[in-house]
Design a protein around this motif. Structure first.
Motif, PDB file in Angstrom:
ATOM      1  N   GLU A  86       0.831  -1.199   0.000  1.00  0.00           N
ATOM      2  CA  GLU A  86       0.000   0.000   0.000  1.00  0.00           C
ATOM      3  C   GLU A  86       0.871   1.257   0.000  1.00  0.00           C
ATOM      4  O   GLU A  86       0.518   2.280  -0.590  1.00  0.00           O
ATOM      5  CB  GLU A  86      -0.884  -0.030   1.249  1.00  0.00           C
ATOM      6  CG  GLU A  86      -2.036   0.900   1.209  1.00  0.00           C
ATOM      7  CD  GLU A  86      -2.965   0.665   2.380  1.00  0.00           C
ATOM      8  OE1 GLU A  86      -2.970   1.523   3.287  1.00  0.00           O
ATOM      9  OE2 GLU A  86      -3.651  -0.364   2.390  1.00  0.00           O
ATOM     10  N   TRP A 105      -0.961  -4.254  -0.156  1.00  0.00           N
ATOM     11  CA  TRP A 105      -2.087  -3.695  -0.878  1.00  0.00           C
ATOM     12  C   TRP A 105      -3.134  -4.794  -0.973  1.00  0.00           C
ATOM     13  O   TRP A 105      -2.834  -5.929  -1.341  1.00  0.00           O
ATOM     14  CB  TRP A 105      -1.640  -3.233  -2.257  1.00  0.00           C
ATOM     15  CG  TRP A 105      -2.692  -2.524  -3.036  1.00  0.00           C
ATOM     16  CD1 TRP A 105      -3.226  -1.302  -2.764  1.00  0.00           C
ATOM     17  CD2 TRP A 105      -3.340  -2.995  -4.213  1.00  0.00           C
ATOM     18  NE1 TRP A 105      -4.163  -0.978  -3.709  1.00  0.00           N
ATOM     19  CE2 TRP A 105      -4.259  -2.007  -4.617  1.00  0.00           C
ATOM     20  CE3 TRP A 105      -3.233  -4.154  -4.974  1.00  0.00           C
ATOM     21  CZ2 TRP A 105      -5.063  -2.130  -5.737  1.00  0.00           C
ATOM     22  CZ3 TRP A 105      -4.025  -4.293  -6.086  1.00  0.00           C
ATOM     23  CH2 TRP A 105      -4.935  -3.287  -6.460  1.00  0.00           C
ATOM     24  N   MET A 158       4.241   0.808  -8.173  1.00  0.00           N
ATOM     25  CA  MET A 158       3.746   0.729  -6.800  1.00  0.00           C
ATOM     26  C   MET A 158       4.852   0.144  -5.944  1.00  0.00           C
ATOM     27  O   MET A 158       5.691  -0.611  -6.439  1.00  0.00           O
ATOM     28  CB  MET A 158       2.514  -0.190  -6.711  1.00  0.00           C
ATOM     29  CG  MET A 158       1.239   0.418  -7.249  1.00  0.00           C
ATOM     30  SD  MET A 158      -0.181  -0.686  -7.046  1.00  0.00           S
ATOM     31  CE  MET A 158      -0.417  -0.667  -5.281  1.00  0.00           C
TER      32      MET A 158
END
Length: 192
Positions: A40, A52, A79
């Motif tokens: 995340e 995440w 990410m």
């Protein structure tokens, strides 16, 4: 992209869904693999990872990939991620109602493992062999080693190539007359 050990084990399991050994081999490959876990946010410390969570009607899943190229192909934008052993990943998410989305996208092993499977894998990963101390009085060729054991050791030892210098499988006979296979690792790097 080259086929991975997880891909091969997944294909074998899919080809024979009733074959418990093929299923076990797939789960073993997941536990042994280094997996890229989507996060995340960038972690403040290695102990404080926040995966995440991907929510779909089938449940809540963390996403992990056995190759960074698969991770990159899945994402529309960069990410944060962490690389950790599959064993560590399932232990971390077990008990939180989270499944594992593995290699989602075009990989042959793309699959969703439900939360119950992740919890079961974590239980299996946490089992340690019983520790017994005894001196062998005689060593000999590993006559009782099965082809399945040799194949499993081959995979595990190949993954340890940079950590150990040599491995020797023998059959040991103990003072009480019992015989058992014994694996001796030589030239193990400090801290390994």
């Amino acid at each position: 992209m080259d086929e991975t050990a997880i891909d091969r084990a997944f294909r074998a399991m899919e080809a024979e869904p009733e074959n418990a050994a093929a299923r076990a081999r797939f789960h073993e490959r997941v536990l042994d693999a280094e997996l890229h876990l989507l996060l995340e946010e960038e972690p403040a410390t290695a102990e404080r990872l926040r995966p995440w969570i991907f929510e779909i009607p089938e449940g809540r899943f963390v996403l992990a990939f056995d190759r960074d190229a698969r991770l990159a192909a899945f994402l529309a934008e960069p990410m944060p991620c962490a690389v950790l052993a599959g064993r560590r990943l399932v232990e971390m998410v077990a008990g939180h109602g989270l499944g594992l989305g593995l290699n989602l996208g075009d990989a042959p092993s793309a699959t969703l493992l439900p939360a119950e499977a992740v919890d079961w894998l974590a239980t299996m990963a946490g089992r340690a062999p019983e520790r017994v101390e005894s001196a062998a009085r005689r060593l000999g060729p590993p006559g009782s080693a099965t082809p399945a054991l040799i194949e499993a050791l081959d995979h595990k030892l190949a993954a340890m190539a940079g950590v150990i210098g040599a491995a020797h499988l023998v059959e040991a006979e103990y003072a009480d007359g019992t015989r058992a296979l014994l694996l001796r690792l030589a030239g193990v790097a400090d801290g390994a």
